[in-house]
Design a protein around this motif. Sequence first.
Motif, PDB file in Angstrom:
ATOM      1  N   ALA A  35      38.867  53.818  40.319  1.00 24.10           N
ATOM      2  CA  ALA A  35      38.924  54.212  38.905  1.00 24.10           C
ATOM      3  C   ALA A  35      40.180  53.657  38.251  1.00 24.10           C
ATOM      4  CB  ALA A  35      38.888  55.741  38.784  1.00 24.10           C
ATOM      5  N   ALA A  36      41.325  53.762  38.957  1.00 21.64           N
ATOM      6  CA  ALA A  36      42.585  53.250  38.411  1.00 21.64           C
ATOM      7  C   ALA A  36      42.471  51.753  38.153  1.00 21.64           C
ATOM      8  CB  ALA A  36      43.739  53.527  39.379  1.00 21.64           C
ATOM      9  N   LEU A  37      41.847  51.075  39.103  1.00 19.23           N
ATOM     10  CA  LEU A  37      41.688  49.623  38.971  1.00 19.23           C
ATOM     11  C   LEU A  37      40.857  49.284  37.739  1.00 19.23           C
ATOM     12  CD1 LEU A  37      42.702  47.315  40.670  1.00 19.23           C
ATOM     13  CD2 LEU A  37      40.560  47.355  41.944  1.00 19.23           C
ATOM     14  N   LEU A  38      39.743  50.005  37.565  1.00 17.75           N
ATOM     15  CA  LEU A  38      38.868  49.739  36.421  1.00 17.75           C
ATOM     16  C   LEU A  38      39.592  50.031  35.106  1.00 17.75           C
ATOM     17  CD1 LEU A  38      35.415  51.084  37.677  1.00 17.75           C
ATOM     18  CD2 LEU A  38      36.253  48.726  37.559  1.00 17.75           C
ATOM     19  N   ILE A  39      40.389  51.119  35.094  1.00 14.89           N
ATOM     20  CA  ILE A  39      41.128  51.451  33.874  1.00 14.89           C
ATOM     21  C   ILE A  39      42.138  50.350  33.550  1.00 14.89           C
ATOM     22  CG2 ILE A  39      42.840  53.043  32.894  1.00 14.89           C
ATOM     23  CD1 ILE A  39      41.365  55.287  34.463  1.00 14.89           C
ATOM     24  N   GLY A  46      46.940  56.396  57.015  1.00 13.70           N
ATOM     25  CA  GLY A  46      46.889  55.156  56.251  1.00 13.70           C
ATOM     26  C   GLY A  46      45.710  54.306  56.659  1.00 13.70           C
ATOM     27  N   THR A  47      45.254  53.458  55.712  1.00 16.96           N
ATOM     28  CA  THR A  47      44.173  52.531  56.035  1.00 16.96           C
ATOM     29  C   THR A  47      44.534  51.145  55.535  1.00 16.96           C
ATOM     30  OG1 THR A  47      43.000  52.858  53.954  1.00 16.96           O
ATOM     31  CG2 THR A  47      42.413  54.330  55.751  1.00 16.96           C
ATOM     32  N   VAL A  48      44.051  50.136  56.263  1.00 14.52           N
ATOM     33  CA  VAL A  48      44.282  48.748  55.884  1.00 14.52           C
ATOM     34  C   VAL A  48      43.536  48.437  54.585  1.00 14.52           C
ATOM     35  CG1 VAL A  48      43.783  46.368  56.542  1.00 14.52           C
ATOM     36  CG2 VAL A  48      44.718  47.968  58.218  1.00 14.52           C
ATOM     37  N   PHE A  49      42.301  48.927  54.527  1.00 13.15           N
ATOM     38  CA  PHE A  49      41.469  48.679  53.345  1.00 13.15           C
ATOM     39  C   PHE A  49      42.150  49.219  52.080  1.00 13.15           C
ATOM     40  CE2 PHE A  49      37.914  50.069  50.574  1.00 13.15           C
ATOM     41  CZ  PHE A  49      37.393  48.812  50.307  1.00 13.15           C
ATOM     42  N   GLY A  50      42.703  50.434  52.193  1.00 10.69           N
ATOM     43  CA  GLY A  50      43.399  51.031  51.060  1.00 10.69           C
ATOM     44  C   GLY A  50      44.584  50.186  50.637  1.00 10.69           C
ATOM     45  N   ALA A  51      45.326  49.656  51.622  1.00  2.60           N
ATOM     46  CA  ALA A  51      46.511  48.859  51.304  1.00  2.60           C
ATOM     47  C   ALA A  51      46.124  47.594  50.557  1.00  2.60           C
ATOM     48  CB  ALA A  51      47.269  48.514  52.586  1.00  2.60           C
ATOM     49  N   ILE A  52      44.984  46.991  50.943  1.00  4.97           N
ATOM     50  CA  ILE A  52      44.550  45.772  50.242  1.00  4.97           C
ATOM     51  C   ILE A  52      44.160  46.122  48.803  1.00  4.97           C
ATOM     52  CG2 ILE A  52      42.755  43.995  50.162  1.00  4.97           C
ATOM     53  CD1 ILE A  52      42.782  43.981  53.199  1.00  4.97           C
ATOM     54  N   LEU A  53      43.452  47.250  48.629  1.00  7.83           N
ATOM     55  CA  LEU A  53      43.140  47.698  47.267  1.00  7.83           C
ATOM     56  C   LEU A  53      44.422  47.979  46.494  1.00  7.83           C
ATOM     57  CD1 LEU A  53      40.119  50.166  47.121  1.00  7.83           C
ATOM     58  CD2 LEU A  53      40.403  47.963  46.001  1.00  7.83           C
ATOM     59  N   GLY A  54      45.395  48.585  47.189  1.00  8.98           N
ATOM     60  CA  GLY A  54      46.686  48.859  46.555  1.00  8.98           C
ATOM     61  C   GLY A  54      47.357  47.577  46.095  1.00  8.98           C
ATOM     62  N   ALA A  55      47.261  46.535  46.933  1.00 10.88           N
ATOM     63  CA  ALA A  55      47.843  45.243  46.558  1.00 10.88           C
ATOM     64  C   ALA A  55      47.154  44.705  45.318  1.00 10.88           C
ATOM     65  CB  ALA A  55      47.706  44.253  47.716  1.00 10.88           C
ATOM     66  N   LEU A  56      45.830  44.905  45.250  1.00  5.40           N
ATOM     67  CA  LEU A  56      45.068  44.446  44.083  1.00  5.40           C
ATOM     68  C   LEU A  56      45.512  45.203  42.827  1.00  5.40           C
ATOM     69  CD1 LEU A  56      42.836  42.541  43.188  1.00  5.40           C
ATOM     70  CD2 LEU A  56      41.164  44.303  43.755  1.00  5.40           C
ATOM     71  N   LEU A  65      48.362  44.887  37.715  1.00  9.36           N
ATOM     72  CA  LEU A  65      49.375  45.322  36.753  1.00  9.36           C
ATOM     73  C   LEU A  65      50.271  44.155  36.383  1.00  9.36           C
ATOM     74  CD1 LEU A  65      50.785  48.746  37.968  1.00  9.36           C
ATOM     75  CD2 LEU A  65      49.764  48.225  35.765  1.00  9.36           C
ATOM     76  N   GLN A  66      50.747  43.482  37.447  1.00  6.72           N
ATOM     77  CA  GLN A  66      51.692  42.395  37.263  1.00  6.72           C
ATOM     78  C   GLN A  66      51.094  41.285  36.393  1.00  6.72           C
ATOM     79  OE1 GLN A  66      54.736  41.961  38.243  1.00  6.72           O
ATOM     80  NE2 GLN A  66      55.094  39.753  38.363  1.00  6.72           N
ATOM     81  N   SER A  67      49.908  40.768  36.778  1.00  7.37           N
ATOM     82  CA  SER A  67      49.397  39.627  36.013  1.00  7.37           C
ATOM     83  C   SER A  67      48.855  40.064  34.667  1.00  7.37           C
ATOM     84  CB  SER A  67      48.376  38.813  36.804  1.00  7.37           C
ATOM     85  OG  SER A  67      47.580  39.632  37.586  1.00  7.37           O
TER      86      SER A  67
END
Lengths: 443, 254
Positions: free
Chosen positions: A40-44, A391-401, A406-408
Motif C-alpha cells: 500500500a505504501a508503495l502504491l501511495i 526478518g525476511t529477504v523478500f521484505g527487504a527487497i520491497l523495502g529497497a524498492l 522515494l529517492q527517484s
Amino acid sequence: MSDATQDAPAHPGTTQTGKTAWTKFLTATEIDTRLIGMVAALLIIWTGFHLYGVIVNDFGAFLTPRNLWNLSVQTSSIGIMACGMVLVIITRHIDLSVGSILGFCAIIMGTVQVNILPQFLGLGHPAIWIITVLVGIAMGACIGAFQGALIAYGAIPAFIVTLGGLLVWRGSAFLVARGETISPVDETFSLLGGGPYGAIGATGSWIVGLIACAAVVLLVLNGRRQRTKFRFPQHPVWADTFIAVVGCAVAIGAVLLVNSYPWPRGIVRRYTQAEGIEIPEGGLFISHGFAIPVLILLAVGIVMTVLLRRTRFGRYVFAIGGNPEAAALAGINTQWMTVKIFAIMGGLAGLSAVVASARLNSATNALGTLDELYVIAAAVIGGTSLAGGVGTVFGAILGALVMQSLQSGMVLIGFDAGMQQVVVGSVLVLAVFLDILYRRNSK
Amino acid sequence: MAKNQGTPLVDLRNISISFGGVQAVDDVSIDLYPGEVVGLLGHNGAGKSTLIKILAGAYRMDSGEIWINGEKADIKTPADARDYNIETIYQTLALADNLDAAANLFLGRELTTRLGLVDDATMESETRKIMARLNPNFQKFSVPVSALSGGQRQSVAIARAVYFDAKIVIMDEPTAALGVHETEMVAEIIKELKAQGLGIFLISHDTREMMALCDRVSVMKNGALVGTERVEDVTEDDILSMIILGKNPKREAA
C-alpha cells in the motif's frame, strides 16, 4: 520463524464464525498484514509522485515504463545488499560499512580490469569480466569476514567495528586510486549494470516471466501436497488459488511493463547500422526487457531466501537472533556463524559494487556513499526487527524498492538534495516507529 | 544400598572452577546411577548450576575429571555433552523465542531432506508425535514459543531431552516458573524417565519436592559439597540445616 503464520486454526472451518471476512482472508492466505502495508505504501508513493507530476508539471513522469524500468535498475544495488543486511540485523548486529566496502571493491575491480588484466590478457579479453567479478566478490567477502572475526572473537561491538570500517574502506579506496576515477570499464562487464544492451529483450523476459509463473504454481501445489502427506490442516482451495493468481499476475505484469519500454531511437539506429538491418517505416520497436542487474537481484533474493528459510545455516541465524545463549547451548558455534554472516554481507557488497560500477561505466572512490543508510532502512522497512530474530529477504527487497521510489520520485519532481535527505531520514525514523507500534499491537 | 553398585552413569570427581578469583565450585565429587534421581540443593550462588553447566559443556572446569559409564569423558562444548547423551533443561528455558516448537526441539540437530534442506514438515510431524505423549493438550505447533505458557515451554524443553534418547538428563529448576498443575506434569515426566532407566540431576529450591522426587540429595554451600544423603535417611529439617549451617546435625551427633 515467520510471523505470518499466526493463529493458523487447528481445525479448519470451526474457528471462523466470529471473524470478519478480512481476517478470514488473511488467515486463510497466510498473508502478513505488514506485507499489505508495504505494498500500500508503495502504491501511495508511486501514484503520489505521478499525480504531483501531473498537477504541478503537467506531466506525470513516474508511472511510465521508462521510469519504472530505471527504478528497477536503481533498486538492484541497494536491494542486493539489503538481502545480506537482513541476516546481520536478525542476529542483532549492524553493518555500517557496506557503502564503503562497495566503494573499495569497485575501485579494486576498476584497477584489476583496466590497469592489470589487459596487460596480461589483452584489452577486451572475454575472461576479464569474469575474473573481475570474482575478485570483487571475494574482496568484499574477505573484508566482511575480517570484520566479522573482530566482532565475534574480539568481542568488539559490530557498531564500532563497522563504523571504523566505514572510514577505513572509504579511505583505502581513495588511497588505491589516488582519488582518480577509473574508466571505461570492460565492455562485457558494463552489461552487468543494465542499459539497452544490458537487458535480456522481449523474448528472454517472457521466458523469465513464464518460469516465474511455473515456479509459483509448483510451490503452491507442493505446499498442498506436503500438508496432505503429513495430515496438517489444509488451506482452502480458493486461498491457494488466489496466491497463485496474484503471483503469476505480478510476474506477467512485470514482463509486460519492461517489454513496453523501447530502446531509444539513437541506440536503435546504431544497432541497425552495425547489424545491417533496414529500419522499417515508423521506426523499429526493440524492447528492453528485464535489465541484467534486476535478474542478479532476483537470483540473490531467491538464493538468500532459500538459505534463510530452508537451510540449517538460516535456522541458526534466527536462533541466534531469538536467543543467543540458547543457540550456543544447543551446540551452535555462534562466533563462527557471525564470521560467516558478515562474510556474506561483504560478498554481497562486492556484488553490489559490480552492478553499481558497471552501471556508471566507471569506478570512483565515492561510489556507494551513504548506501549503508539506504540498505539498513530497506531492511527495517521490510520488517527486519532491530531487536533481532525477525526478518525476511523478500521484505527487504520491497523495502529497497520503497526507498528507491522515494529517492527517484523526489529527483523526478525536482526536490533538491537537501530536501531529499530530510525526507529519507524522516522516513527511516517513521518506519522504525511504525514497526514498534505494529509489534506492540500484534502481541 | 544394593541398587547403587556397579558402574555409575556419571561420576564427577574433584571438580573445581573459579571465575575471577571466586571459587565457584571447589573440589566437588558426586555420582549418578541409571534410574536414579539425584537432587542438588543449596542457596543461590552455592555452585549448583555452575557444577551442572560443566557437565553440560557450557563451562570448562579448571580441574577434575568427568567419567561417563566408566570411561573418562572429555566435555568441552554443549555438542560434546550431547554426544554423551546428556541433555540439559535450563532454568532460563534455553529456547529461541522467535522459533516454533519443532524448530526449538530440533535446534542444532535439524532433520534434513536429501538435498540438505531443513525438513520442517517432518520435524513438525515428529514434534506432534512426541508432544502427544508428553503433553496431550499441546496444540500450538505453528506459533513462536514466545506465545506459549510456562508449562508448554517447559514441555518443549523436556521433549528435546526425551526425543533424542538422553541417558543423562539435567534439570535446572524445571518447575520454578510453573503453576501447580504444570508442576505435577513435570513430576510425572521425571518419574517416567526414571522408570526408563535414565539418570537425572535435578536442581531445585523446593526441599519438599526434592524429598518426593529424588533418591539422593547432594547439598552444596559456597562452592563446596556439604554432603550427599539418601532421602530415606534424612528429614526435611536435616536437609535445611545442611543448606543453612553447612553441616548435617545427625552426622555430627553420631
